[in-house]
Design a protein around this motif. Structure first.
Motif, PDB file in Angstrom:
ATOM      1  N   LEU A  51       8.336  -7.425  -7.769  1.00  0.00           N
ATOM      2  CA  LEU A  51       7.339  -6.356  -7.740  1.00  0.00           C
ATOM      3  C   LEU A  51       7.922  -5.051  -8.261  1.00  0.00           C
ATOM      4  N   ALA A  52       7.078  -4.281  -8.926  1.00  0.00           N
ATOM      5  CA  ALA A  52       7.323  -2.871  -9.180  1.00  0.00           C
ATOM      6  C   ALA A  52       6.220  -2.129  -8.441  1.00  0.00           C
ATOM      7  N   ARG A  53       6.538  -0.955  -7.936  1.00  0.00           N
ATOM      8  CA  ARG A  53       5.566  -0.192  -7.155  1.00  0.00           C
ATOM      9  C   ARG A  53       5.463   1.234  -7.678  1.00  0.00           C
ATOM     10  N   VAL A  54       4.219   1.730  -7.675  1.00  0.00           N
ATOM     11  CA  VAL A  54       3.924   3.110  -8.064  1.00  0.00           C
ATOM     12  C   VAL A  54       3.004   3.679  -7.000  1.00  0.00           C
ATOM     13  N   VAL A 102       1.733   0.743   1.697  1.00  0.00           N
ATOM     14  CA  VAL A 102       1.910   2.121   1.244  1.00  0.00           C
ATOM     15  C   VAL A 102       3.212   2.684   1.822  1.00  0.00           C
ATOM     16  N   ALA A 103       3.469   2.423   3.101  1.00  0.00           N
ATOM     17  CA  ALA A 103       4.694   2.919   3.749  1.00  0.00           C
ATOM     18  C   ALA A 103       5.936   2.332   3.070  1.00  0.00           C
ATOM     19  N   GLU A 104       5.910   1.060   2.723  1.00  0.00           N
ATOM     20  CA  GLU A 104       7.057   0.446   2.046  1.00  0.00           C
ATOM     21  C   GLU A 104       7.273   1.075   0.674  1.00  0.00           C
ATOM     22  N   ALA A 105       6.196   1.329  -0.047  1.00  0.00           N
ATOM     23  CA  ALA A 105       6.302   1.971  -1.361  1.00  0.00           C
ATOM     24  C   ALA A 105       6.860   3.393  -1.218  1.00  0.00           C
ATOM     25  N   ASN A 120      -0.025  12.194   2.287  1.00  0.00           N
ATOM     26  CA  ASN A 120      -1.263  12.138   1.503  1.00  0.00           C
ATOM     27  C   ASN A 120      -2.135  11.012   2.064  1.00  0.00           C
ATOM     28  N   PRO A 121      -3.172  11.350   2.805  1.00  0.00           N
ATOM     29  CA  PRO A 121      -4.030  10.303   3.373  1.00  0.00           C
ATOM     30  C   PRO A 121      -4.805   9.525   2.303  1.00  0.00           C
ATOM     31  N   SER A 122      -4.814  10.020   1.082  1.00  0.00           N
ATOM     32  CA  SER A 122      -5.496   9.321  -0.017  1.00  0.00           C
ATOM     33  C   SER A 122      -4.534   8.474  -0.849  1.00  0.00           C
ATOM     34  N   VAL A 125      -0.904   2.300  -3.239  1.00  0.00           N
ATOM     35  CA  VAL A 125       0.214   1.842  -4.056  1.00  0.00           C
ATOM     36  C   VAL A 125      -0.315   0.863  -5.101  1.00  0.00           C
ATOM     37  N   ILE A 126       0.144   1.055  -6.317  1.00  0.00           N
ATOM     38  CA  ILE A 126      -0.110   0.082  -7.373  1.00  0.00           C
ATOM     39  C   ILE A 126       1.075  -0.871  -7.336  1.00  0.00           C
TER      40      ILE A 126
END
Length: 137
Positions: A51-54, A102-105, A120-122, A125-126
């Motif tokens: 995986l790659a994460r953004v 999201v937390a892991e990213a 940022n509540p909005s 993660v891609i």
């Protein structure tokens, strides 16, 4: 001709080191008309998970482009360059909003970029399920 191919799940040591250094990257996503949308991003690479994460805001154009691809995911690429060294990761991208993803990213981003992202509540993660890796690192 030189071969720049890497195994995205088991890259060479110098390739992986390059992805652990702090570099600004680009993410290329397809717009609905098929043209490329290229933006600067921070990227983390997890070869064990392929995986790659953004991290991104859920209202961003890059997120909209990935979502527009539907259940099949969007074909995307992330790239970084530093002098003569370069690396590209390609795969299918999906937008994930589960808090643990999201937390892991965010954790991986903070580790690579040595800065904790502001709350940022909005944020989403891609996640890019990697199918190809290449580069000269």
């Amino acid at each position: 001709m030189a071969s720049y191919t890497q195994d995205p799940g088991a890259p060479g040591a110098s390739y992986l080191t390059f992805w652990r250094e702090r570099h600004l990257c680009t993410l290329t996503t397809p717009r609905p008309d098929g043209s490329p949308h290229v933006v600067p991003v921070g990227v983390t690479y997890d070869p064990e998970a392929r995986l790659a994460r953004v991290i991104a805001n859920k209202s961003s154009r890059k997120v909209a482009n990935v979502r527009a691809a539907g259940d099949e995911g969007a074909r995307v690429a992330v790239c970084q360059v530093a002098g003569r060294r370069w690396a590209t990761l390609e795969g299918r991208a999906f937008v994930r909003s589960e808090p643990e993803r999201v937390a892991e990213a965010e954790r991986r981003y903070a580790e690579r970029y040595e800065r904790t992202p502001s709350p940022n509540p909005s944020r989403v993660v891609i996640e890019i399920e990697l199918t190809r890796a290449m580069g000269n690192a």
